[in-house]
Design a protein around this motif. Structure first.
Motif, short mmCIF file in Angstrom:
data_model
loop_
_atom_site.label_atom_id
_atom_site.label_comp_id
_atom_site.label_asym_id
_atom_site.label_seq_id
_atom_site.Cartn_x
_atom_site.Cartn_y
_atom_site.Cartn_z
N GLY A 49 0.36 -1.22 -0.13
CA GLY A 49 -0.38 0.06 -0.06
C GLY A 49 0.87 0.74 -0.33
O GLY A 49 1.74 1.60 0.73
N PHE A 50 0.20 2.53 -0.97
CA PHE A 50 0.98 3.37 -0.31
C PHE A 50 1.66 3.87 1.14
O PHE A 50 2.69 4.93 0.74
CB PHE A 50 0.20 4.46 -1.66
CG PHE A 50 0.20 5.73 -1.55
CD1 PHE A 50 1.84 6.17 -2.73
CD2 PHE A 50 0.09 6.99 -1.03
CE1 PHE A 50 2.04 7.67 -2.66
CE2 PHE A 50 0.49 8.40 -0.18
CZ PHE A 50 2.15 9.05 -1.44
N LEU A 51 0.49 3.75 1.68
CA LEU A 51 0.94 4.33 2.60
C LEU A 51 2.02 4.08 4.15
O LEU A 51 2.37 4.50 4.61
CB LEU A 51 -0.73 3.86 3.48
CG LEU A 51 -1.78 5.12 3.36
CD1 LEU A 51 -2.67 4.69 3.88
CD2 LEU A 51 -1.41 6.66 2.96
N ARG A 52 2.38 2.85 3.25
CA ARG A 52 3.53 2.18 3.88
C ARG A 52 4.67 2.99 3.20
O ARG A 52 6.15 2.57 4.08
CB ARG A 52 3.81 0.38 3.53
CG ARG A 52 2.53 -0.07 3.88
CD ARG A 52 3.16 -0.27 5.19
NE ARG A 52 1.89 -1.35 5.61
CZ ARG A 52 2.04 -1.67 7.15
NH1 ARG A 52 2.41 -2.01 7.44
NH2 ARG A 52 0.52 -2.59 7.40
N GLU A 64 -2.63 1.05 2.54
CA GLU A 64 -1.71 0.38 4.17
C GLU A 64 -0.84 -1.19 4.33
O GLU A 64 -1.41 -1.35 4.82
CB GLU A 64 -3.02 0.57 5.73
CG GLU A 64 -3.45 1.80 6.16
CD GLU A 64 -3.69 2.40 7.19
OE1 GLU A 64 -4.84 1.77 8.05
OE2 GLU A 64 -3.29 3.21 8.00
N GLU A 65 -2.13 -1.48 3.03
CA GLU A 65 -1.80 -3.50 2.63
C GLU A 65 -0.29 -3.33 2.62
O GLU A 65 0.46 -2.64 2.31
CB GLU A 65 -2.06 -3.79 1.27
CG GLU A 65 -3.38 -3.59 1.03
CD GLU A 65 -4.44 -2.35 0.84
OE1 GLU A 65 -3.69 -1.18 0.80
OE2 GLU A 65 -5.49 -2.28 0.69
N LEU A 66 0.30 -4.89 3.58
CA LEU A 66 1.63 -4.70 3.24
C LEU A 66 1.33 -6.71 3.48
O LEU A 66 1.52 -7.42 4.50
CB LEU A 66 2.32 -4.12 3.73
CG LEU A 66 4.05 -4.55 4.31
CD1 LEU A 66 5.04 -4.60 2.53
CD2 LEU A 66 4.49 -4.46 5.33
N GLU A 67 1.10 -7.31 2.47
CA GLU A 67 1.03 -8.46 2.26
C GLU A 67 1.49 -9.38 1.42
O GLU A 67 1.60 -8.82 -0.02
CB GLU A 67 -0.28 -8.84 1.68
CG GLU A 67 -1.34 -9.78 2.61
CD GLU A 67 -3.16 -9.41 2.40
OE1 GLU A 67 -3.87 -8.33 2.47
OE2 GLU A 67 -3.72 -10.40 0.92
N VAL A 68 1.89 -10.16 1.98
CA VAL A 68 2.47 -11.74 0.48
C VAL A 68 1.45 -12.56 0.19
O VAL A 68 0.70 -12.87 0.76
CB VAL A 68 3.67 -12.59 1.55
CG1 VAL A 68 3.66 -13.64 0.43
CG2 VAL A 68 4.82 -11.97 1.72
N GLU A 69 0.93 -12.32 -0.95
CA GLU A 69 0.12 -12.81 -1.29
C GLU A 69 -0.32 -14.35 -2.22
O GLU A 69 -0.87 -15.27 -1.70
CB GLU A 69 0.00 -12.07 -3.06
CG GLU A 69 -0.98 -10.59 -2.72
CD GLU A 69 -2.44 -10.28 -3.54
OE1 GLU A 69 -3.26 -10.75 -2.17
OE2 GLU A 69 -2.38 -9.68 -4.72
#
Ligand SMILES: [Zn+2]
Length: 132
Positions: free
Chosen positions: A31-34, A100-105
């Motif tokens: 996510g951009f916010l990260r 706010e995503e920070l995810e291993v998909e």
């Protein structure tokens, strides 16, 4: 350089999920916010992945733009820069909807074998007390 701790979390999640097999590809939603610098994250990933099962893995980063919902005009707008305010009316009374995503998909293993992970790397990092 918080990309290093994020990369550490990504590699740990990928290697853990691979169950002893080499990882070919890791797809991550950021996510951009990260405020992650993509080139730094790629560099850190290569560094951290060295001598692990993810050593040969390609890191694919899918950026997620920030979206906010405005309490004043009820509009939902995409935010491309700070500060976070409504793109329609300029109000600061906004709630973050995405970014706010920070995810291993996904990780991809040998023989076109892919595993859907959906693990939150941000949580892992936060759990180690690095990011907060
Ligand atoms: Zn507004």
């Amino acid at each position: 350089m918080h990309e290093l701790s994020i990369a550490g979390a990504i590699v740990a999640i990928a290697v853990d999920a691979a169950g002893g097999r080499p990882v070919r590809k890791v797809e991550v939603k950021v996510g951009f916010l990260r405020q992650v610098v993509v080139s730094s994250l790629v560099f850190a990933f290569e560094l951290v992945a060295r001598d692990t099962l993810a050593e040969e893995a390609e890191l694919v980063i899918e950026p997620v733009p920030a979206r906010v919902r405005c309490a004043d005009c009820d509009g939902e707008t995409v935010i491309e820069r700070f500060p976070l305010c409504c793109g329609a009316c300029g109000s600061f009374a906004v709630a973050v909807v995405a970014g706010e995503e920070l995810e291993v998909e996904w990780i991809e293993l040998d023989e076109m074998d892919a595993i859907n992970i959906g693990a939150d790397a941000g949580q892992t990092v936060a759990g180690k007390g690095v990011m907060q």
